[in-house]
Design a protein around this motif. Structure first.
Motif, PDB file in Angstrom:
ATOM      1  N   UNK A  49       0.837  -1.293  -0.077  1.00 26.49           N
ATOM      2  CA  UNK A  49       0.101  -0.005  -0.051  1.00 26.49           C
ATOM      3  C   UNK A  49       0.886   1.302   0.056  1.00 26.49           C
ATOM      4  N   UNK A  50       1.953   1.229   0.325  1.00 28.97           N
ATOM      5  CA  UNK A  50       2.732   2.488   0.610  1.00 28.97           C
ATOM      6  C   UNK A  50       3.048   2.971  -1.050  1.00 28.97           C
ATOM      7  N   UNK A  51       2.876   2.259  -2.065  1.00 32.80           N
ATOM      8  CA  UNK A  51       3.126   2.743  -3.511  1.00 32.80           C
ATOM      9  C   UNK A  51       2.167   1.816  -4.333  1.00 32.80           C
ATOM     10  N   UNK A  52       1.295   2.319  -4.988  1.00 37.34           N
ATOM     11  CA  UNK A  52       0.137   1.553  -5.907  1.00 37.34           C
ATOM     12  C   UNK A  52       1.009   0.907  -6.800  1.00 37.34           C
ATOM     13  N   UNK A  53       2.190   1.609  -7.387  1.00 33.75           N
ATOM     14  CA  UNK A  53       2.637   0.834  -8.530  1.00 33.75           C
ATOM     15  C   UNK A  53       3.541  -0.298  -7.818  1.00 33.75           C
ATOM     16  N   UNK A  54       4.096  -0.018  -6.642  1.00 35.59           N
ATOM     17  CA  UNK A  54       4.786  -1.150  -5.942  1.00 35.59           C
ATOM     18  C   UNK A  54       3.638  -2.466  -5.538  1.00 35.59           C
ATOM     19  N   UNK A  55       2.493  -1.995  -5.127  1.00 35.06           N
ATOM     20  CA  UNK A  55       1.885  -3.204  -4.764  1.00 35.06           C
ATOM     21  C   UNK A  55       1.350  -3.984  -5.936  1.00 35.06           C
ATOM     22  N   UNK A  56       0.936  -3.130  -7.102  1.00 35.23           N
ATOM     23  CA  UNK A  56       0.795  -4.152  -8.206  1.00 35.23           C
ATOM     24  C   UNK A  56       1.640  -4.905  -8.827  1.00 35.23           C
ATOM     25  N   UNK A  57       2.861  -4.243  -8.962  1.00 34.78           N
ATOM     26  CA  UNK A  57       3.880  -5.102  -9.527  1.00 34.78           C
ATOM     27  C   UNK A  57       4.300  -6.101  -8.442  1.00 34.78           C
ATOM     28  N   UNK A  58       4.449  -5.930  -7.383  1.00 33.18           N
ATOM     29  CA  UNK A  58       4.673  -6.979  -6.550  1.00 33.18           C
ATOM     30  C   UNK A  58       3.365  -7.993  -6.509  1.00 33.18           C
ATOM     31  N   UNK A  59       2.307  -7.778  -6.539  1.00 29.39           N
ATOM     32  CA  UNK A  59       0.938  -8.588  -6.358  1.00 29.39           C
ATOM     33  C   UNK A  59       1.000  -9.439  -7.834  1.00 29.39           C
ATOM     34  N   UNK A 104      -3.592   3.265 -13.116  1.00 26.82           N
ATOM     35  CA  UNK A 104      -3.650   4.413 -12.334  1.00 26.82           C
ATOM     36  C   UNK A 104      -2.700   5.555 -12.908  1.00 26.82           C
ATOM     37  N   UNK A 105      -1.647   5.132 -13.667  1.00 25.77           N
ATOM     38  CA  UNK A 105      -0.727   6.148 -14.112  1.00 25.77           C
ATOM     39  C   UNK A 105      -1.144   6.723 -15.279  1.00 25.77           C
ATOM     40  N   UNK A 106      -2.078   6.442 -15.924  1.00 24.04           N
ATOM     41  CA  UNK A 106      -2.513   7.091 -17.166  1.00 24.04           C
ATOM     42  C   UNK A 106      -3.680   7.765 -17.039  1.00 24.04           C
TER      43      UNK A 106
END
Length: 624
Positions: free
Chosen positions: A220-230, A400-402
């Motif tokens: 949750x600290x980074x949406x990008x990190x969350x989705x990439x990890x997930x 979410x980055x678009x």
């Protein structure tokens, strides 16, 4: 006497085993309950949740009755030589039963929070129900499921009452930490009880903190990190358990499903729903067809029935000679087999996948999945679609980055990547601002110009439908009330409902006087007409931009008009006019006239009354 630490290992082994069992059982039960709509749903949910609210001793007693020596299950186990009661297996059963509701409820809540359009999008891209669950539902629900794992483990670790009833207190075999604490305190061995209390608190706290750290920091600290990890996590599991991929050429994709020529769609369906009835019957070809109508008219429902996301009550759907639905013959192809691309109103991009992964989804898990294509073979195909919608360089970004326009183009590329025989666009511009809408609209028109399949475009905006589509289907209250070339519907609407839906702002009740004379009752005037008068005649209308304001009193259908009020937009003025006499108040007007700002600059200084000309060629005569 040496201190017995077996309760520590028994508790850990029991809690871990029970958590693993509840993980699978809870997710399976939650997945089933999400889709179950039977009358017994409330009762079943109550039974699955019951151990959460019952006292643990009651749960243990029920388990003892169910699995005891005198029960059917107990007698069967005895015949098989299996000792269940007062065994370690009994401790696992007790812990599993009391922990299960926590896993089930959190998983159920996580599944319910997933946007249904995401699941529908995966189905229309050709994914099976198992693939939808494995690749979309489970990754998106994972944060909630992780919370369920934490709660289930903590509950299993602390279980006492049910364990004591079913498994007893056998040191080294069934004596868990909570049971050890109880009997130590009962026997006056307070130092031992304090020790086990500290141990169980430390274990519980450590697990909760560790999992919470993973939940918070890694996700949750980074949406990008969350989705990439997930996504990496699920991709790893997929790579471990999926069938190996073989080397096939990308041309296999292009030739997998031959083009049907000419493209043709036939729909004749009825869909009954509480308070609503959909009844549509039309055919269309490869020329884009716009579905026009007010909110709730059945536009989106028609698309969902075509895509297999809703099941019609009766009727028939045929696409390029393939029967997708036939109530009489019992045919109802699932969404994954219909070869239909669907662009949802909110785009329904998978948030845990990048742009490239979204576009490749239908190739990896949809109708081409049996081709077992490798990533290197899919990549050129995805790159081609990315170039088609001009998104080069954004392949590794997450939704979410678009921007809204970029998301819309990704959704369009994803729908086109599977080479659908029909493309369904459900108000694709509604979430965009005006400037971006115009840009994306032009690009979509360009993209659709090379698409050879069926295109259905849902909108409530006439101008949008007019620009994008060649033909229009007008829906009102679930019924198709007009289907024709767009100019025919716009210039000669057959009814007042069609006229209003095509934004005719001037309507009046009408009566026939003679073969070429009509009385406009609401406007208080008699009008010369050229078009044949329908029998019966009900309404007469004229569009706001078809008026002529002049100074010639001798023309037919010329009437004096007074300006009541104005409404301004950046490019034009709307004038509210009253015929025959000056207005009594701001609501006392007959007609709305739209003129350009340039025309208004000339008109505004002209003395009243103006001469308002209702051109006989522009008058619309309607039968109802």
């Amino acid at each position: 006497m040496a201190f017995d630490i077996s309760p520590f290992w028994i508790s850990l082994k029991t809690a871990f085993t029970a958590t693993i069992i509840t993980f699978f059982l809870g997710i399976a039960a939650a997945r089933w309950m999400v889709g179950y709509q039977g009358k017994a749903k409330g009762l079943i949910d109550g039974l699955l949740t019951l151990p959460l609210v019952l006292p643990p001793t009651v749960v243990g007693f029920c388990l003892l009755v169910l699995c005891g020596q005198h029960s059917i299950i107990g007698q069967l186990l005895q015949l098989l030589g299996i000792e269940l009661i007062f065994s370690w297996t009994a401790t696992v059963i007790a812990a599993t039963v009391v922990a299960f509701p926590l896993m089930y409820k959190t998983a159920l809540g996580a599944f319910k929070q997933i946007d249904p359009n995401l699941l529908s999008a995966a189905r229309t891209l050709g994914a099976s129900e198992w693939t939808v669950f494995w690749q979309v539902t489970l990754p998106l629900a994972w944060p909630g499921i992780l919370a369920g794992i934490i709660l289930a483990f903590a509950r299993a670790l602390g279980e006492f009452g049910a364990t004591l009833m079913l498994a007893g207190n056998i040191p080294g075999k069934t004596q868990t930490i909570p049971v050890a604490i109880f009997f130590a305190a009962e026997g006056g061995q307070m130092h031992e009880a304090h020790f086990w209390v500290i141990v169980i608190v430390a274990i519980s706290l450590s697990v909760i903190v560790a999992l919470d750290y993973l939940y918070q920091e890694k996700q949750w600290t980074s949406s990008k990190g969350f989705w990439k990890w997930n996504f990496s996590f699920w991709s790893y599991l997929q790579s471990k358990f999926a069938v190996p991929l073989f080397n096939l050429q990308t041309s296999v994709i292009r030739n997998k499903v031959p083009k049907q020529e000419p493209a043709f769609l036939e729909i004749d369906i009825q869909k009954l729903a509480p308070g609503f009835k959909l009844l549509v019957d039309f055919t269309t070809d490869k020329n884009p067809l716009g579905l026009l109508g007010a909110s709730g008219s059945g536009k989106s429902m028609t698309l969902r029935c075509l895509a297999g996301l809703e099941t019609p009550t009766s009727g028939r759907i045929v696409l390029n000679g393939r029967v997708l639905f036939d109530s009489q013959r019992g045919i109802n192809l699932p969404s994954c087999q219909r070869r239909i691309g669907f662009l949802f109103q909110n785009y329904a991009l998978f948030p845990h996948m990048t742009v490239a992964q979204n576009i490749a989804f239908g190739l990896k898990y949809g109708r081409y999945a049996n081709s077992l294509l490798t990533r290197s073979e899919i990549a050129p195909w995805v790159a081609e679609k990315i170039a088609l919608v001009q998104l080069q360089g954004l392949e590794n970004r997450y939704p979410h980055q678009l921007s809204g326009g970029q998301q819309q183009r990704v959704a369009l590329a994803r729908a086109l990547a599977i080479e659908p025989e029909a493309l369904l666009l459900d108000e694709p511009f509604s979430a965009l601002d005006t400037y971006l809408r115009n840009q994306i609209e032009r690009q979509m028109i360009e993209t659709l110009s090379t698409y050879q399949g069926i295109t259905l475009f849902v909108t409530h905006n006439l101008e949008e439908a007019y620009r994008v589509c060649k033909n229009l289907l007008v829906l009102s209250r679930g019924k198709a009330i007009a289907h024709s070339f767009k100019a025919n519907i716009f210039e000669r609407p057959a009814t007042s409902t069609i006229a209003q839906l095509t934004e005719c702002k001037n309507l009046s009740v009408a009566q026939t006087i003679s073969p070429n004379l009509v009385e406009a009752v609401d406007w208080g005037c008699t009008l010369q007409v050229i078009e044949p008068i329908p029998n019966p005649l009900a309404y007469i209308g004229i569009r706001a931009h078809h008026f002529i304001l002049n100074n010639d009193c001798s023309l037919e259908n010329n009437f004096p008009g007074w300006l009541v009020q104005t409404s301004e937009t950046p490019h034009r003025m709307t004038l509210y006019l009253k015929l025959h006499s000056p207005p009594g108040n701001l609501k006392d007007y007959h007609l709305q006239v739209e003129v350009s700002k340039e025309k208004w600059a000339v008109l505004k200084d002209r003395p009243l009354p103006w001469q308002v000309h209702l051109d006989p060629l522009r008058l619309i005569l309607m039968s109802s």
